[in-house]
Design a protein around this motif. Structure first.
Motif, PDB file in Angstrom:
ATOM      1  N   ARG A  97      50.959  51.772  31.360  1.00 17.20           N
ATOM      2  CA  ARG A  97      52.171  52.024  32.144  1.00 17.20           C
ATOM      3  C   ARG A  97      52.003  53.186  33.127  1.00 17.20           C
ATOM      4  O   ARG A  97      52.681  53.277  34.122  1.00 17.20           O
ATOM      5  N   ASP A  98      51.097  54.124  32.800  1.00 20.58           N
ATOM      6  CA  ASP A  98      50.961  55.329  33.634  1.00 20.58           C
ATOM      7  C   ASP A  98      49.824  55.228  34.637  1.00 20.58           C
ATOM      8  O   ASP A  98      49.403  56.235  35.184  1.00 20.58           O
ATOM      9  N   LYS A  99      49.313  54.024  34.865  1.00 22.81           N
ATOM     10  CA  LYS A  99      48.128  53.945  35.745  1.00 22.81           C
ATOM     11  C   LYS A  99      48.506  54.313  37.183  1.00 22.81           C
ATOM     12  O   LYS A  99      49.587  53.987  37.665  1.00 22.81           O
ATOM     13  N   LYS A 100      47.587  55.012  37.852  1.00 21.68           N
ATOM     14  CA  LYS A 100      47.829  55.385  39.241  1.00 21.68           C
ATOM     15  C   LYS A 100      46.798  54.740  40.163  1.00 21.68           C
ATOM     16  O   LYS A 100      47.152  54.215  41.197  1.00 21.68           O
ATOM     17  N   PHE A 101      45.523  54.800  39.782  1.00 24.74           N
ATOM     18  CA  PHE A 101      44.469  54.217  40.627  1.00 24.74           C
ATOM     19  C   PHE A 101      43.571  53.306  39.800  1.00 24.74           C
ATOM     20  O   PHE A 101      43.370  53.547  38.607  1.00 24.74           O
ATOM     21  N   MET A 102      43.011  52.283  40.469  1.00 31.64           N
ATOM     22  CA  MET A 102      41.994  51.445  39.839  1.00 31.64           C
ATOM     23  C   MET A 102      40.813  51.350  40.785  1.00 31.64           C
ATOM     24  O   MET A 102      40.965  51.428  41.999  1.00 31.64           O
ATOM     25  N   ALA A 103      39.608  51.181  40.208  1.00 31.85           N
ATOM     26  CA  ALA A 103      38.414  51.080  41.050  1.00 31.85           C
ATOM     27  C   ALA A 103      37.328  50.353  40.270  1.00 31.85           C
ATOM     28  O   ALA A 103      37.473  50.112  39.069  1.00 31.85           O
ATOM     29  N   CYS A 104      36.255  50.015  40.963  1.00 30.68           N
ATOM     30  CA  CYS A 104      35.102  49.453  40.254  1.00 30.68           C
ATOM     31  C   CYS A 104      33.837  49.911  40.961  1.00 30.68           C
ATOM     32  O   CYS A 104      33.885  50.347  42.117  1.00 30.68           O
ATOM     33  N   ALA A 105      32.711  49.802  40.265  1.00 32.65           N
ATOM     34  CA  ALA A 105      31.430  50.167  40.866  1.00 32.65           C
ATOM     35  C   ALA A 105      31.075  49.119  41.917  1.00 32.65           C
ATOM     36  O   ALA A 105      31.319  47.937  41.708  1.00 32.65           O
ATOM     37  N   PRO A 106      30.465  49.538  43.051  1.00 32.08           N
ATOM     38  CA  PRO A 106      30.044  48.557  44.058  1.00 32.08           C
ATOM     39  C   PRO A 106      29.109  47.480  43.484  1.00 32.08           C
ATOM     40  O   PRO A 106      29.109  46.355  43.954  1.00 32.08           O
ATOM     41  N   ASP A 107      28.344  47.822  42.430  1.00 29.32           N
ATOM     42  CA  ASP A 107      27.455  46.803  41.835  1.00 29.32           C
ATOM     43  C   ASP A 107      28.138  46.034  40.694  1.00 29.32           C
ATOM     44  O   ASP A 107      27.475  45.329  39.934  1.00 29.32           O
TER      45      ASP A 107
END
Length: 576
Positions: free
Chosen positions: A492-502
């Motif tokens: 519920r508290d997530k602000k950002f998401m990301a992943c490794a380019p690979d």
């Protein structure tokens, strides 16, 4: 104006893992380093007149940390002294202080309605920069990666009336003329919008080209307007088109009189529109209900079934429904019947147990009705995929996550979200994908020469899509993050998401302190058995959790193949 082609995203089955068992919580410690900032990050808090959800999404949730995808492990931020600061990591244990690469020429404190400063790495030698007060800078940086280039030179600057943030930019040569295209985002007061929020969002596409006398000038300005902040907006590498994912549609900006007529028309149409058909499904079959005229008899209706295709027509030869089905059916066992005011069609699935996300590929005129028992069954089946506890006991009275509560936010969120491609010259829409329940999660740059990828939720998984503007299939499914769609819904508290380019891991960052890392399954060096089923497990996916030593809110988050960068007001954290 040509009609836009209705497209769908083609999922690559070989990139899906139907046997994925969930993430094992790993307690291995993560190496975490921190660098104190000389001057705090130039965070701009929302003002009282920036109260809508769009303001929060565009400016309140802004990512203040910028990753130079041309040179991995180089991150940048703007501090309160108006300096663009760079941290370049070569060795984690020998971190240098962030160094100043550029200073904004304007006094930022003088402007009242200022937005956050934003920058975008246009190419390996160019950067576009906005100071947040309405000035756009085009900067030549030289080769940034080798550390020798210390000085960024302003090649062009232009003041615009209304402040903006930079969403995307590209650099290209056309007929030997160097051009830079920049996409600017604004949220503007809208006097005509009495019913809604009183604001509209504008995307301005600006082309800056080199003139004969070596000077750069604006050669083209176009504006698209919409009613929601786009989840994703990017220009194609040669400037031939623009792709936008948004909850509400974008159209070419018009003058005010046209706008009034248009909005009246839209309101009328919205009130009139009802789904053409309703459909529901079980694991074995699908039922379609079409409203028909009372007078029609069995002789007036033609229903044609084939293994992958459905066609429904009425006696005056008008086709009511036609198209390629999402999956195969047993066409010989499928039937239809006329009821009092409706035509009911029953299709028998070839592949039992497969739940269809859509009935006819690319057709958004129908409405799916989900059976409550089905939601519960889906919820039940997904319970084991994630937990907040070290060793949850699924048999005790309070299961670790109440899936029933979750499903509300899971099913068909923002079901009118669409992905549109606009033509670079006319700004007409050429392609539309109705994303339906495929919730947008995040975008990332895998290859800086290509457009940014976007990640969408498909059922429980998260699928990464790479736009390929020059190919027939404009979007390619390049990777799958198992169960990430389901896992992120519980944060519920997530602000950002990301992943490794690979694509080796995905990561999720909360507003305060906690970072969750989901490593893709890797083959095991030791033999492991699944105790319940007594079979050997070939690979395992890990969940790792990092807790940062700070109480300041997270302002920026970026992922590279080797590291995660987390920015707070006074500290930059590097997680190896």
């Amino acid at each position: 104006m040509e009609a836009a082609a209705n497209c769908s995203l083609r999922v690559k089955r070989q990139l899906l893992d139907p046997n994925f068992e969930g993430y094992k919580l790993s307690l291995e410690p993560l190496a975490c380093y921190q660098v104190g900032l000389e001057s705090p990050v130039a965070e701009i808090k929302l003002r009282d007149d920036q109260y809508t959800l769009d303001h929060v999404r565009a400016f309140g949730m802004y990512n203040y940390l910028h990753l130079d995808s041309w040179y991995q492990d180089n991150v940048y931020y703007v501090d309160q002294l108006g300096r663009v600061m760079n941290l370049s990591v070569t060795l984690d244990t020998a971190l240098k202080k962030p160094k100043e690469v550029f200073r904004l020429p304007t006094d930022l404190t003088a402007c009242d309605n200022r937005l956050c400063a934003s920058l975008h790495f246009t190419s390996s030698t160019w950067v576009t920069l906005s100071d947040g007060t309405g000035t756009l800078y085009l900067i030549q940086t030289g080769q940034r990666g080798d550390g020798s280039c210390e000085k960024w030179d302003i090649v062009f600057s232009e003041e615009f009336e209304i402040p903006f943030v930079i969403v995307h930019s590209i650099s290209f040569l056309q007929l030997d003329v160097h051009s830079v295209d920049v996409l600017l985002l604004r949220i503007e007061k809208d006097e005509l919008d009495i019913q809604g929020s009183g604001f509209h969002v504008s995307l301005e596409w600006v082309t800056v080209a080199k003139k004969g006398d070596q000077r750069y000038e604006i050669s083209k300005r176009r504006v698209l307007q919409g009613k929601s902040v786009p989840h994703y907006a990017a220009i194609e590498p040669n400037g031939d088109g623009l792709m936008v994912i948004s909850y509400k549609p974008y159209t070419l900006a018009q003058n005010d009189e046209n706008k009034l007529e248009e909005s009246e028309k839209e309101k009328d149409e919205e009130n009139k529109k009802e789904p053409l058909y309703y459909w529901k499904q079980t694991e074995d079959d699908l039922t379609i209900t079409l409203h028909i005229n009372k007078e029609l008899t069995k002789e007036d209706i033609q229903v044609h079934f084939s293994p992958d295709y459905l066609r429904v027509a009425v006696k005056d030869a008008s086709v009511v429904l036609e198209g390629a089905l999402f999956s195969s059916i047993d066409h010989e066992s499928s039937t239809w019947i006329i009821n009092e005011k409706s035509l009911d069609i029953s299709l028998i699935k070839k592949e039992e147990g497969l739940l269809w996300p859509e009935l006819i590929i690319g057709d958004s005129r129908g409405e799916f009705i989900m059976d409550p028992a089905q939601s519960s069954a889906v919820a039940e089946r997904l319970m084991h995929l994630t937990s907040e506890e070290m060793n949850p006991d699924p048999n005790k009275e309070n299961p670790p996550c109440n899936a029933q509560e979750l499903e509300e936010c899971d099913i068909f969120l923002e079901d009118s979200t669409s992905l549109c491609r606009f033509d670079g010259n006319s700004l007409n829409i050429t392609h539309v994908v109705n994303l339906g329940s495929n919730q947008y999660l995040f975008s990332t740059v895998v290859d800086p020469k290509e457009m940014p990828c976007f990640c969408l939720r498909h059922d429980v998984d998260a699928l990464l899509w790479q736009p390929r503007p020059d190919q027939q299939d404009k979007w390619e499914h390049i990777s799958t993050f198992n169960a990430l769609g389901y896992v992120q819904a519980s944060k519920r508290d997530k602000k950002f998401m990301a992943c490794a380019p690979d694509h080796s891991y995905s990561a999720l960052c909360e507003c305060l302190r906690r970072v969750f890392i989901y490593r893709q399954p890797t083959p095991l060096s030791t033999v492991l058995y699944n105790r319940k089923e007594g079979r050997q497990v070939g690979q395992v996916a890990k969940q790792l959790v990092a807790t940062l030593e700070t109480h300041d809110p997270v302002l920026g988050f970026q992922a590279t193949n080797e590291r995660l960068f987390v920015l707070t007001t006074k500290v930059l954290f590097i997680i190896k």
